[in-house]
Design a protein around this motif. Structure first.
Motif, PDB file in Angstrom:
ATOM      1  N   PRO A  65       0.254   0.768  -8.429  1.00 40.67           N
ATOM      2  CA  PRO A  65       0.229   2.261  -8.697  1.00 40.67           C
ATOM      3  C   PRO A  65      -0.021   1.836  -9.621  1.00 40.67           C
ATOM      4  O   PRO A  65       0.215   0.708 -11.069  1.00 40.67           O
ATOM      5  CB  PRO A  65       2.008   1.661  -7.903  1.00 40.67           C
ATOM      6  CG  PRO A  65       2.368   0.265  -8.282  1.00 40.67           C
ATOM      7  CD  PRO A  65       1.029  -0.956  -7.938  1.00 40.67           C
ATOM      8  N   TYR A  84       0.269   4.877  -5.814  1.00 33.74           N
ATOM      9  CA  TYR A  84      -0.491   3.634  -4.462  1.00 33.74           C
ATOM     10  C   TYR A  84      -1.935   3.563  -4.418  1.00 33.74           C
ATOM     11  O   TYR A  84      -3.217   3.693  -5.108  1.00 33.74           O
ATOM     12  CB  TYR A  84      -0.093   3.011  -3.557  1.00 33.74           C
ATOM     13  CG  TYR A  84       1.014   2.101  -3.773  1.00 33.74           C
ATOM     14  CD1 TYR A  84       1.306   0.808  -4.177  1.00 33.74           C
ATOM     15  CD2 TYR A  84       3.045   2.565  -3.861  1.00 33.74           C
ATOM     16  CE1 TYR A  84       1.659  -0.073  -4.389  1.00 33.74           C
ATOM     17  CE2 TYR A  84       3.852   1.557  -4.276  1.00 33.74           C
ATOM     18  CZ  TYR A  84       3.628   0.475  -4.813  1.00 33.74           C
ATOM     19  OH  TYR A  84       3.878  -0.403  -4.917  1.00 33.74           O
ATOM     20  N   CYS A 143       1.899  -2.168   1.195  1.00 36.67           N
ATOM     21  CA  CYS A 143       1.175  -1.625   0.294  1.00 36.67           C
ATOM     22  C   CYS A 143       0.249  -2.868  -0.489  1.00 36.67           C
ATOM     23  O   CYS A 143       0.401  -3.246  -0.931  1.00 36.67           O
ATOM     24  CB  CYS A 143       1.853  -0.471  -0.739  1.00 36.67           C
ATOM     25  SG  CYS A 143       2.813   0.634  -0.729  1.00 36.67           S
TER      26      CYS A 143
END
Length: 239
Positions: free
Chosen positions: A179, A210, A162
């Protein structure tokens, strides 16, 4: 009462959709569903007057038919487009309300195809950009512009990480996404997260944290909210 003789489908025909609807109402006919799909939703995300005229009948089948749920959802995901059928869409208000209830019950049952009805529910709630953007967070890629320096930033959320990404010449520069905590989420993000947590969809819930979290621009090191920049670039202008 729908006057089908005056309602064209995506292939500019007026006779096939009512016939096909009768076939799928009488029996689960795979060939009829297949033809309905390309008559009611054309490539390039186009829909037609027949798409919205058929919607109430599809919703009546949606409780027991995955094909009906999927097709009704695909129609509504395109409801913000330039289809010229606002009056017919307005006539579907009761059917859309019923569809919302059908989808909610189905999602609570945690179906294997969860993402399909979840996207349909987003479209019912007029969150059209999210209905069309979510891909399950296995390897979702979205593109936004940094609100501070204007550079194009790739946002990756999935099994491979991510992160935000830019290319400087031939060099890839990445920064980890940050996040957002569930208790900090508000608005649409909070609602999306609560639904997926309620239904035990851990991958979706994690991806949403996220998506509505923070990104660092690898170019100028400024911090921005991913969802805000994606929304500003992609939210359709409702008529």
């Amino acid at each position: 009462m729908v006057n089908w003789a005056q309602i064209r489908d995506c292939r500019f025909d007026v006779d096939r959709v009512p016939e096909l609807l009768e076939r799928v109402e009488l029996q689960d006919d795979p060939e009829a569903w297949k033809e309905l799909g390309w008559r009611l939703v054309l490539e390039h995300d186009l829909v037609s007057p027949a798409s919205f005229a058929a919607l109430p009948r599809l919703v009546r089948l949606a409780e027991r038919s995955a094909e009906a749920r999927g097709l009704a959802g695909r129609i509504l995901e395109r409801a913000a487009g330039h289809h010229g059928c606002d009056d017919r869409l307005a006539d579907c208000a009761d059917a859309i309300k019923e569809f919302r209830e059908v989808l909610d019950r189905h999602l609570r049952a945690r179906p294997a195809d969860y993402l399909v009805p979840f996207r349909a529910l987003l479209a019912v709630e007029e969150e059209y950009h999210w209905a069309n953007a979510l891909e399950g967070f296995t390897d979702d890629i979205n593109h936004v512009d940094c609100p501070h320096c204007g550079v194009g930033v790739t946002i990756v959320i999935g099994d491979f990480g991510c992160y935000s990404q830019v290319w400087d010449g031939g060099e890839e520069i990445r920064r980890d996404l940050r996040p957002v905590a569930a208790e900090v989420l508000t608005g649409t993000g909070r609602w999306m997260h609560q639904i997926t947590v309620r239904d035990g969809q851990e991958v979706l819930a994690n991806g949403i944290s996220y998506l509505f979290g923070k990104a660092e621009c690898p170019g100028c090191a400024s911090i921005f909210t991913v969802a805000d920049e994606y929304t500003s670039a992609n939210r359709p202008v409702l008529r």
